[in-house]
Design a protein around this motif. Structure first.
Motif, PDB file in Angstrom:
ATOM      1  N   GLU A  20       0.846  -1.185   0.000  1.00  7.89           N
ATOM      2  CA  GLU A  20       0.000   0.000   0.000  1.00  7.89           C
ATOM      3  C   GLU A  20       0.887   1.242   0.000  1.00  7.89           C
ATOM      4  OE1 GLU A  20      -3.960  -1.433   2.448  1.00  7.89           O
ATOM      5  OE2 GLU A  20      -2.249  -0.639   3.582  1.00  7.89           O
ATOM      6  N   ILE A  21       0.430   2.275  -0.642  1.00  6.30           N
ATOM      7  CA  ILE A  21       1.046   3.595  -0.504  1.00  6.30           C
ATOM      8  C   ILE A  21       0.152   4.377   0.441  1.00  6.30           C
ATOM      9  CG2 ILE A  21       1.629   5.754  -1.663  1.00  6.30           C
ATOM     10  CD1 ILE A  21       2.336   4.120  -4.135  1.00  6.30           C
ATOM     11  N   ALA A  22       0.719   4.806   1.544  1.00  7.82           N
ATOM     12  CA  ALA A  22      -0.050   5.484   2.586  1.00  7.82           C
ATOM     13  C   ALA A  22       0.346   6.951   2.687  1.00  7.82           C
ATOM     14  CB  ALA A  22       0.168   4.801   3.934  1.00  7.82           C
ATOM     15  N   CYS A  23      -0.651   7.823   2.709  1.00  8.69           N
ATOM     16  CA  CYS A  23      -0.446   9.241   3.005  1.00  8.69           C
ATOM     17  C   CYS A  23      -1.058   9.493   4.376  1.00  8.69           C
ATOM     18  CB  CYS A  23      -1.134  10.124   1.962  1.00  8.69           C
ATOM     19  SG  CYS A  23      -0.620   9.825   0.254  1.00  8.69           S
ATOM     20  N   ARG A  24      -0.277  10.095   5.259  1.00 13.04           N
ATOM     21  CA  ARG A  24      -0.731  10.280   6.633  1.00 13.04           C
ATOM     22  C   ARG A  24      -0.720  11.765   6.992  1.00 13.04           C
ATOM     23  NH1 ARG A  24       2.719   8.159  10.222  1.00 13.04           N
ATOM     24  NH2 ARG A  24       1.103   7.701  11.721  1.00 13.04           N
ATOM     25  N   PRO A  25      -1.803  12.504   6.644  1.00 13.04           N
ATOM     26  CA  PRO A  25      -1.874  13.930   6.965  1.00 13.04           C
ATOM     27  C   PRO A  25      -1.692  14.158   8.468  1.00 13.04           C
ATOM     28  CG  PRO A  25      -3.666  13.285   5.506  1.00 13.04           C
ATOM     29  CD  PRO A  25      -3.015  12.012   5.979  1.00 13.04           C
TER      30      PRO A  25
ATOM     31  N   GLN B  35      -3.632   3.727  -0.864  1.00 14.16           N
ATOM     32  CA  GLN B  35      -3.908   3.166  -2.172  1.00 14.16           C
ATOM     33  C   GLN B  35      -3.137   1.858  -2.299  1.00 14.16           C
ATOM     34  OE1 GLN B  35      -6.048   4.301  -4.275  1.00 14.16           O
ATOM     35  NE2 GLN B  35      -6.404   6.391  -3.546  1.00 14.16           N
ATOM     36  N   LYS B  36      -3.781   0.861  -2.889  1.00 12.56           N
ATOM     37  CA  LYS B  36      -3.110  -0.422  -3.062  1.00 12.56           C
ATOM     38  C   LYS B  36      -2.069  -0.334  -4.175  1.00 12.56           C
ATOM     39  CE  LYS B  36      -6.884  -3.292  -1.308  1.00 12.56           C
ATOM     40  NZ  LYS B  36      -6.163  -3.533  -0.042  1.00 12.56           N
ATOM     41  N   LEU B  37      -1.014  -1.095  -4.012  1.00 13.11           N
ATOM     42  CA  LEU B  37       0.041  -1.168  -5.015  1.00 13.11           C
ATOM     43  C   LEU B  37       0.422  -2.630  -5.195  1.00 13.11           C
ATOM     44  CD1 LEU B  37       2.150   0.299  -6.832  1.00 13.11           C
ATOM     45  CD2 LEU B  37       3.712   0.197  -4.874  1.00 13.11           C
ATOM     46  N   THR B  38       0.286  -3.115  -6.410  1.00 13.85           N
ATOM     47  CA  THR B  38       0.674  -4.486  -6.727  1.00 13.85           C
ATOM     48  C   THR B  38       2.012  -4.457  -7.459  1.00 13.85           C
ATOM     49  OG1 THR B  38      -1.624  -5.213  -6.910  1.00 13.85           O
ATOM     50  CG2 THR B  38       0.052  -6.589  -7.966  1.00 13.85           C
ATOM     51  N   VAL B  39       2.946  -5.216  -6.962  1.00 10.88           N
ATOM     52  CA  VAL B  39       4.265  -5.319  -7.592  1.00 10.88           C
ATOM     53  C   VAL B  39       4.338  -6.680  -8.273  1.00 10.88           C
ATOM     54  CG1 VAL B  39       6.759  -5.292  -7.239  1.00 10.88           C
ATOM     55  CG2 VAL B  39       5.287  -3.795  -5.883  1.00 10.88           C
ATOM     56  N   THR B  40       4.469  -6.650  -9.567  1.00 12.14           N
ATOM     57  CA  THR B  40       4.471  -7.883 -10.344  1.00 12.14           C
ATOM     58  C   THR B  40       5.861  -8.476 -10.429  1.00 12.14           C
ATOM     59  OG1 THR B  40       4.795  -6.643 -12.395  1.00 12.14           O
ATOM     60  CG2 THR B  40       2.520  -7.082 -11.722  1.00 12.14           C
TER      61      THR B  40
END
Length: 378
Positions: free
Chosen positions: A105-110, A119-124
């Motif tokens: 996941e890519i996390a933004c933490r205000p 947001q999910k991130l799939t690494v192939t």
């Protein structure tokens, strides 16, 4: 010290798929210059792609929100692959990391608190180029060094805790700063686990709603501000030993890559600028310069291990880093004294002009250090 993070959940089911990369130079095929564009705001985290190939990945981050944010690449169990804290409103930052095939996941933490927006991130999968063996050696050496720092910390923490349990205020004060040095030098590793830092190194203003204040700084306040040791503090001292022993046992399992070492070095300098130079970290004990030195030493250790490769890829960068590390260390030496337990003058005796000089020196080092990750994977 970082903002509080959610506790890590059991990772056994995903451990095989989520191991950090052990060797790669292949770049992401994401759009816009081989980078994932990340737009952070107060209530959103937008990414330009949800899928990238294994290997090197670059995040081009822009904070369009009204408060500082933190952006991370994390495993589903909340362990951190790589991160950047304190991205101010209206500013941009480039984060380089290495990832293996799996789910992230890519996390933004205000505000740098809470679970954040993700947001999910799939690494192939795919063919991944073999990494320079010198970088594998650097990772192995860094892990060995970090373990030795953790191992040497536990006896010092026990000395501190024993003084608290004995109700010996002065002995506890004397043991406080030395007990923190190994933690401060390796803090990026501790933070990567997610659940240990909030229990051991959170300041009062970093607490989440409903979170009990535990760890070093709760004891710091009792010793210096309240000037008392009661049953609660004695219990906190015992819990600190337990939590840090947990950290010691986990260091050998930390996810470490050359880019995480480089990014962690930069994060240590950010820690100095945001907490040590301001005097916020050790606001009761004023032992900030001890933490400051440990952060710099930890950053320099990672840099020195990566330098053989980085110097070949960017000789001008390593020449500048050598110069700026020397300047910061020389400046810190001017604040040394034999009159305190941590070897430095009490930070409340350091005037605003001198603090500005320290900040300028840190910023002069942090700017080239931010380019180290990219230099080791060229």
């Amino acid at each position: 010290m970082r903002a509080v993070r959610l506790s890590v959940v059991t990772a056994a089911a995903t451990a095989a798929a989520l191991a950090a990369v052990t060797g790669c130079t292949q770049k992401s095929d994401a759009k816009n210059g081989d980078a994932i564009q990340v737009t952070a705001a107060d209530s959103k985290c937008e990414t330009s792609t949800k899928t990238v190939p294994a290997g090197q990945v670059t995040l081009k981050i822009e904070n369009k929100g009204s408060q500082a944010t933190e952006v991370e690449i994390v495993f589903p169990d909340d362990r951190i692959v790589s991160e950047k804290e304190n991205i101010g409103p209206g500013t941009k930052y480039t984060l380089t990391a290495e990832v293996k095939a799996g789910s992230y996941e890519i996390a933004c933490r205000p505000g740098m608190k809470g679970h954040g927006v993700r947001q999910k991130l799939t690494v192939t999968g795919g063919k991944v180029a073999k990494r320079d063996p010198r970088l594998d050696k650097a990772v192995a050496s860094y892990r060995e060094w970090a373990q030795s720092e953790a191992d040497s910390t536990i006896p010092k923490v026990k000395t501190f805790a024993d003084a608290v349990k004995a109700g010996d205020l002065e002995a506890a004060k004397k043991a406080y700063a030395p007990s923190r040095v190994g933690w401060e030098s390796t803090e990026p590793i501790a933070e990567s686990f997610g659940d240990i830092d909030p229990k051991t190194d959170t300041r009062a203003d970093g607490l989440e709603k409903g979170q009990k204040w535990t760890g070093w700084h709760a004891l710091e306040k009792a010793l210096w501000a309240d000037k008392k040791i009661g049953d609660e503090q004695k219990a906190l001292a015992g819990q600190l030993v337990t939590d840090l022993t947990d950290w010691q046992k986990r260091v050998g399992k930390a996810e470490i890559t050359p880019t995480s070492m480089a990014n962690g070095a930069k994060e240590l300098l950010d820690e100095v600028a945001s907490g040590k130079v301001t005097g916020e970290e050790e606001r009761y004990s004023h032992t900030d310069l001890s933490d400051f030195k440990a952060n710099v030493d930890g950053a320099q250790k990672a840099y020195e291990l990566l330098k053989p490769v980085a110097s070949e890829n960017d000789a001008a960068l390593t020449a500048e880093l050598d110069k700026q590390f020397a300047a910061v260390n020389k400046l810190l030496d001017t604040y040394r004294t034999d009159k305190t337990s941590d070897g430095f003058v009490s930070y409340d005796k350091v005037g605003e002009a001198d603090r500005k000089g320290l900040l300028d020196a840190v910023n002069a080092l942090a700017e080239p250090l931010s380019k180290l990750a990219a230099a080791v994977v060229k």
